[in-house]
Scaffold this motif. Sequence first.
Motif, PDB file in Angstrom:
ATOM      1  N   ALA A   1       0.836  -1.203   0.000  1.00  0.00           N
ATOM      2  CA  ALA A   1       0.000   0.000   0.000  1.00  0.00           C
ATOM      3  C   ALA A   1       0.866   1.247   0.000  1.00  0.00           C
ATOM      4  O   ALA A   1       1.973   1.249   0.534  1.00  0.00           O
ATOM      5  N   ALA A   2       0.351   2.309  -0.593  1.00  0.00           N
ATOM      6  CA  ALA A   2       1.060   3.592  -0.624  1.00  0.00           C
ATOM      7  C   ALA A   2       0.245   4.638   0.119  1.00  0.00           C
ATOM      8  O   ALA A   2      -0.935   4.824  -0.153  1.00  0.00           O
ATOM      9  N   LEU A   3       0.926   5.309   1.042  1.00  0.00           N
ATOM     10  CA  LEU A   3       0.283   6.389   1.791  1.00  0.00           C
ATOM     11  C   LEU A   3       0.761   7.768   1.344  1.00  0.00           C
ATOM     12  O   LEU A   3       0.294   8.779   1.848  1.00  0.00           O
ATOM     13  N   ASP A   4       1.709   7.788   0.397  1.00  0.00           N
ATOM     14  CA  ASP A   4       2.174   9.074  -0.125  1.00  0.00           C
ATOM     15  C   ASP A   4       2.662   8.880  -1.561  1.00  0.00           C
ATOM     16  O   ASP A   4       2.766   7.761  -2.065  1.00  0.00           O
ATOM     17  N   ALA A   5       2.958  10.000  -2.213  1.00  0.00           N
ATOM     18  CA  ALA A   5       3.334   9.965  -3.626  1.00  0.00           C
ATOM     19  C   ALA A   5       4.646   9.230  -3.852  1.00  0.00           C
ATOM     20  O   ALA A   5       4.825   8.538  -4.863  1.00  0.00           O
TER      21      ALA A   5
ATOM     22  N   GLU B   1       5.826   6.691  -2.178  1.00  0.00           N
ATOM     23  CA  GLU B   1       5.600   5.256  -2.149  1.00  0.00           C
ATOM     24  C   GLU B   1       4.816   4.804  -3.380  1.00  0.00           C
ATOM     25  O   GLU B   1       5.033   3.705  -3.893  1.00  0.00           O
ATOM     26  N   MET B   2       3.917   5.628  -3.884  1.00  0.00           N
ATOM     27  CA  MET B   2       3.221   5.286  -5.123  1.00  0.00           C
ATOM     28  C   MET B   2       4.211   5.123  -6.272  1.00  0.00           C
ATOM     29  O   MET B   2       4.080   4.222  -7.104  1.00  0.00           O
ATOM     30  N   ALA B   3       5.217   5.985  -6.318  1.00  0.00           N
ATOM     31  CA  ALA B   3       6.227   5.890  -7.370  1.00  0.00           C
ATOM     32  C   ALA B   3       7.010   4.583  -7.258  1.00  0.00           C
ATOM     33  O   ALA B   3       7.314   3.936  -8.265  1.00  0.00           O
ATOM     34  N   ARG B   4       7.309   4.185  -6.027  1.00  0.00           N
ATOM     35  CA  ARG B   4       8.038   2.925  -5.837  1.00  0.00           C
ATOM     36  C   ARG B   4       7.191   1.738  -6.265  1.00  0.00           C
ATOM     37  O   ARG B   4       7.682   0.805  -6.920  1.00  0.00           O
TER      38      ARG B   4
END
Length: 383
Positions: A106-110, A112-115
């Motif tokens: 899960a991503a809680l920020d941008a 982490e979304m990129a990763r």
Amino acid sequence: MTFVSSRPRIAVLGAGIIGLSAAYELAMRRGARVTLHDVRAPGRGASWAAAGMLAPAFEAAAEPGVHPQLFDLCLASAALWPAFAQDLSARAGEPVGFDRTPSLAAALDAREMARLSQIAGTLSSAGIDHLVLGADAICELEPAISRAVLGGLELPTDLRVHNRRTVSALLTVLRASANVDFVSGPALLKSEAGRVSLDGHDAMLAAAGWETSIIKVKERGELYSLTNWDAALDDIDCHGGQMLSVAATAGAPQRVVRSGHVYLVPRGGQVVIGATVEPDRVIEVPEAGVIEALRREGVRLCPGLANAPVAESWAGVRPGTPDQAPFIGETVTPGLFVAAGHYRNGILLAPVTAQIIADALLGAPQGELAATFTTRRAYGATA
């Protein structure tokens, strides 16, 4: 190697999950005789401190600076785990907690979304199944996840096992085997004319985690570290880690959930929350402030854990190398083998490491992948 006897005796120096798995492969599947040496209680250390995740995608698919074939090695070992778990459970007469439920990232920020996007790209390029999830979809799969999540992945490659049960099962089987002896304390290694030996043994496997490089060898009446027989072993460094577990209350997740360096692993009526990564630290006692900060990060990911009582906290030391991949195979000193430096993937890589080492020790053919993880490799080429 060539052995005088058809049943060689191998000394395994280190009885964590890597040493135990190598002994299991050698003694139970290949018929070799094994002596396990450890200065600590067998099965403890990083093997006991781990959370039991089998995570080739999250740990190796898009990590910067890693060995270019670490992901391939992790996938190969993940493929071995179902049969390994079944065989070990049958021999031990006890379950090891192998669970095929896919993990969630899960991503809680941008950032982490990129990763996660990078991980998804690697998986897509390799033709590996995964599912890209929007915020609503990931919360539907795991209702415990925070509604602040931006999105995530479902990773069928990334599973879990109960690492402590696995270690216990390995010890049960090996202690019952006539092919295996346990010795509490260091092996009495000696060197003559630059060759390391141990009385009564044909070959030695150094598998003592972050302490592999400081295994002692006697030469001309003095004790020297094993790095004198292969300088690359000095590249195995230590990475301290702290984690905790809380009671699995009503708001606990049912799956492994990961976000950044934080993970939540349901295990035996508890949820493991991990973990810090602290380079160049040997931590034996968890620090209250660090544990509380980690608990809060776990609650941020799954708010239902806010009031879950802490059941346990602990610390351990991961062995790492400059490219985050293990050393597996014969060292530059004939007859001396190594399986160490597995970093965050020791549980995952145990079955494939055991097979590679057994093949190398017993002279079985080895594939190209195995040859890329020896101490002779050069660093610099990255994934």
